[in-house]
Structures are given as C-alpha cells and as structure tokens.
Motif scaffolding. Structure first.
Motif, PDB file in Angstrom:
ATOM      1  N   PHE A   1       0.818  -1.211   0.000  1.00 15.10           N
ATOM      2  CA  PHE A   1       0.000   0.000   0.000  1.00 15.10           C
ATOM      3  C   PHE A   1       0.852   1.262   0.000  1.00 15.10           C
ATOM      4  N   ILE A   2       2.068   1.160   0.535  1.00 13.94           N
ATOM      5  CA  ILE A   2       2.981   2.303   0.556  1.00 13.94           C
ATOM      6  C   ILE A   2       4.384   1.850   0.184  1.00 13.94           C
ATOM      7  N   LEU A   3       5.180   2.839  -0.240  1.00 11.53           N
ATOM      8  CA  LEU A   3       6.597   2.582  -0.519  1.00 11.53           C
ATOM      9  C   LEU A   3       7.418   3.438   0.432  1.00 11.53           C
ATOM     10  N   GLU A   4       8.567   2.927   0.799  1.00 11.64           N
ATOM     11  CA  GLU A   4       9.455   3.696   1.657  1.00 11.64           C
ATOM     12  C   GLU A   4      10.616   4.217   0.805  1.00 11.64           C
ATOM     13  N   LYS A   5      10.815   5.521   0.913  1.00  9.37           N
ATOM     14  CA  LYS A   5      11.910   6.129   0.162  1.00  9.37           C
ATOM     15  C   LYS A   5      12.901   6.717   1.169  1.00  9.37           C
TER      16      LYS A   5
ATOM     17  N   THR B   1      16.399   8.632   2.124  1.00 13.60           N
ATOM     18  CA  THR B   1      17.495   9.487   1.672  1.00 13.60           C
ATOM     19  C   THR B   1      18.519   9.529   2.799  1.00 13.60           C
ATOM     20  N   GLU B   2      19.572  10.305   2.581  1.00 12.35           N
ATOM     21  CA  GLU B   2      20.616  10.408   3.619  1.00 12.35           C
ATOM     22  C   GLU B   2      20.050  11.012   4.900  1.00 12.35           C
ATOM     23  N   ARG B   3      19.129  11.963   4.718  1.00 10.34           N
ATOM     24  CA  ARG B   3      18.642  12.715   5.870  1.00 10.34           C
ATOM     25  C   ARG B   3      17.371  12.142   6.470  1.00 10.34           C
ATOM     26  N   SER B   4      16.541  11.586   5.621  1.00  6.63           N
ATOM     27  CA  SER B   4      15.214  11.227   6.149  1.00  6.63           C
ATOM     28  C   SER B   4      14.564  10.085   5.370  1.00  6.63           C
ATOM     29  N   ARG B   5      13.388   9.715   5.860  1.00  8.74           N
ATOM     30  CA  ARG B   5      12.561   8.721   5.169  1.00  8.74           C
ATOM     31  C   ARG B   5      11.264   9.387   4.731  1.00  8.74           C
ATOM     32  N   THR B   6      10.760   8.918   3.619  1.00  6.60           N
ATOM     33  CA  THR B   6       9.449   9.392   3.156  1.00  6.60           C
ATOM     34  C   THR B   6       8.609   8.173   2.765  1.00  6.60           C
ATOM     35  N   TYR B   7       7.323   8.241   3.090  1.00  5.97           N
ATOM     36  CA  TYR B   7       6.430   7.150   2.694  1.00  5.97           C
ATOM     37  C   TYR B   7       5.492   7.661   1.608  1.00  5.97           C
ATOM     38  N   ILE B   8       5.389   6.866   0.571  1.00  5.46           N
ATOM     39  CA  ILE B   8       4.600   7.277  -0.601  1.00  5.46           C
ATOM     40  C   ILE B   8       3.456   6.285  -0.785  1.00  5.46           C
ATOM     41  N   LEU B   9       2.289   6.840  -0.995  1.00  8.58           N
ATOM     42  CA  LEU B   9       1.106   5.996  -1.230  1.00  8.58           C
ATOM     43  C   LEU B   9       1.170   5.418  -2.641  1.00  8.58           C
ATOM     44  N   THR B  10       1.006   4.102  -2.741  1.00  4.17           N
ATOM     45  CA  THR B  10       1.029   3.449  -4.063  1.00  4.17           C
ATOM     46  C   THR B  10      -0.375   3.459  -4.676  1.00  4.17           C
ATOM     47  N   GLU B  11      -0.431   3.010  -5.908  1.00  2.00           N
ATOM     48  CA  GLU B  11      -1.733   2.932  -6.585  1.00  2.00           C
ATOM     49  C   GLU B  11      -2.644   1.943  -5.844  1.00  2.00           C
ATOM     50  N   LYS B  12      -2.030   0.881  -5.356  1.00  2.00           N
ATOM     51  CA  LYS B  12      -2.792  -0.118  -4.592  1.00  2.00           C
ATOM     52  C   LYS B  12      -3.362   0.515  -3.321  1.00  2.00           C
ATOM     53  N   GLY B  13      -2.568   1.393  -2.722  1.00  2.10           N
ATOM     54  CA  GLY B  13      -3.017   2.093  -1.529  1.00  2.10           C
ATOM     55  C   GLY B  13      -4.191   3.017  -1.826  1.00  2.10           C
TER      56      GLY B  13
END
Lengths: 229, 81
Positions: free
Chosen positions: B43-47, B49-61
């Motif tokens: 449902f989500i993807l985890e992205k 980076t060096e500084r932080s994390r971001t969660y992105i909603l997928t199409e399935k989500g």
C-alpha cells in the motif's frame, strides 16, 4: 448401517437445478470476497473466499453425482443410498462431503482470528476423522457439519448483538436455515418431504446470504452507514 | 492502517514518519509495525534518503482507500473484523 433418502421423481430435476443454484450463489460470494481480498490483503477475506469456494465446489460435485444417478437408475421413485458405494460414484460422494466440511471448517477457523496453521490443520483433521470413522457417513457428515454450523450461528448472533447491523442479522438467519436444512435429514430419513424441505431451506439460506452481499455492495456513496436495524 | 493511509493521502500521497506520529496518535513502535505491514501489503513505498525517510502511497493504496467503505461494510456484516 445403510441410510436411505427417498427422493420423489417430481423433485429430482428441480433438486439438480437447486444444487447448481447453490453452487452459483456460493461461487459469487467466494469471488466477491476474493476481489475484496485483492484490494485489502486481509487474511480473513481470503479465508472467507476459500470457504465459500470449497462449498461451491462441493455443490458442483453433488450436482454431477445426481446427474450420474439419473443416468443409472430408473422408475418413478429414485432411491439414493449413500452407503451403497457400488451403485453410485464413491469418489463423488466423498469429494462432496470432504469439500463441504473443508468449507465450513475454514469458515469456523476464520472466526477464531488466529493466524495459526496448526489450529486449522487440527480442526480439519478432527472434523474429517469424526465424519469418516462414523458407522454411517450420512449421519456423521450431517452431525459434524451441523455442530460447526451451530457454532457459526452462535458466532453471527453475537456479531449481530455487537454491531446491530441488518445484514449480519440476515446472515445469522441464513446460517440457521442452513443448519436446520441438514439437521432435519438426520431425524426423519425415510420421509421424502424432509428431503424436499431441506433443499428449500438451503435455498432460503443462500438467498439470504446473497441478499446480505447485495446490501453491502449498495453502500451509501456519502460513506454513511444506512444498515443499522 | 486505514487512518495512516488517509493521513498520507491528505498530504498529497507523501509523508514523513513524524507527521504520521503527530496525526495518528500512535507510539513510535506501533507506527513502525503498521508501516511495515503497509509496505508488505504494497500500500505504501518507503523512500530513504541520507537525511530522512518518506512514505509514498502506491496505486494499490489509493485503490484500497477508494474501496475502503465497501470492504468495511462487507467485513463488518460477515463478521470478518
């Protein structure tokens, strides 16, 4: 001990039609539940879909069995003896009872909300053993499946007390009809009327379950639940 | 889990963990567990980076959120919750 069901000729073809109807109804429930599982990845939906899938397959096999009997027997009154394995297909009978049992056991396991395969395997083993080791397959199958259906009736009754939803009440009544349709056969095997009434109660049961399904699909677009009793 | 996905959707489909914590009122450990499950279910993807994390909603989500009403109605009615 042999177990006889006297099936009147006038009901036989209608009985086959009903078996096919039950197969279609349970298949629709299984497919819809699986579709929702694909959206939600919810384990309970997968189990629910599987249970109705097993039950649907059991009815298909039962309908095929009955068609086989028609082709083999003659006369105005058709007598089906579940324990006389030389006259009817042994494998079809066992497949039907095993698949139906798998279906109701899976449904019961789903209600436990435990992700433990050991419990599932144990429930299946106990149910099948109790059924297969009985003197009379028809009685054993009816008694064991009725006990599980009784549990499911009580489960849905308590679910209705919790959520007070009309659809849950309808499902509860549907499972009660399913329970009574099978149990009646045990108490009066020599009366063809009970065979007919049993099938009609099964029909009522699946009509109610499908009705619940249709009601859940007609959810208010605004997100309001209009389903409370 | 639905609430977490709604929070992500309301932030244009992308969110940082701290915002989820703030909006959802969960403990950090619980939030991590739910996020792991959401990632596992796709449902989500985890992205990262060096500084932080971001969660992105997928199409399935997104699809789950759009169908959530019907799913909830079905699971409540048939005692699957």
């Amino acid at each position: 001990m042999s177990h006889l069901f006297i099936v009147p000729d006038w009901f036989f073809e209608f009985g086959i039609f009903l078996e096919i109807l039950f197969a279609i109804a349970t298949f629709i429930v299984a497919v819809y539940a699986y579709k929702l599982y694909r959206f939600s990845e919810q384990r309970e939906l997968k189990l629910f879909s599987a249970s109705f899938g097993f039950i649907s397959l059991s009815y298909i096999i039962k309908a095929l069995l009955v068609l086989f009997v028609i082709s083999k027997l003659q006369g105005d009154i058709l007598i089906i003896d579940l324990n006389n394995l030389q006259r009817i297909s042994l494998y079809a009978v066992y497949f039907h009872v095993v698949l139906f049992m798998l279906g109701v056991v899976t449904l019961a396991y789903m209600t436990l909300k435990k992700g433990d395969c050991k419990i599932y395997s144990f429930l299946i083993a106990i149910s099948l053993a109790a059924m297969m080791l009985g003197c009379d397959l028809a009685y054993s199958f009816t008694v064991v499946s009725s006990l599980i259906l009784l549990y499911l009736c009580i489960y849905y009754l308590f679910e209705y007390f919790d959520n007070n939803k009309r659809t849950t009440l309808i499902i509860f009544i549907g499972f009660v009809f399913l329970l009574v349709s099978g149990a009646g056969v045990v108490f009066a095997p020599n009366y063809y009327l009970n065979f007919v009434i049993g099938h009609l109660l099964e029909l009522a049961s699946y009509i109610l379950i499908i009705s619940s399904l249709v009601l859940t699909m007609k959810r208010d677009k605004n997100g309001k639940k209009t389903n409370k009793t | 889990m639905h609430d977490i996905l709604e929070v992500i959707k309301n932030r244009n489909g992308k969110i940082k963990p701290t915002h989820i914590l703030y909006k959802s009122n969960l403990s950090y450990q619980m939030m991590e567990e739910y996020l792991d499950e959401l990632i596992k279910k796709g449902f989500i993807l985890e992205k990262k980076t060096e500084r932080s994390r971001t969660y992105i909603l997928t199409e399935k989500g997104f699809t789950f959120l759009s169908k959530y009403g019907v799913i909830k109605e079905f699971t409540d009615s048939f005692g699957l919750e």
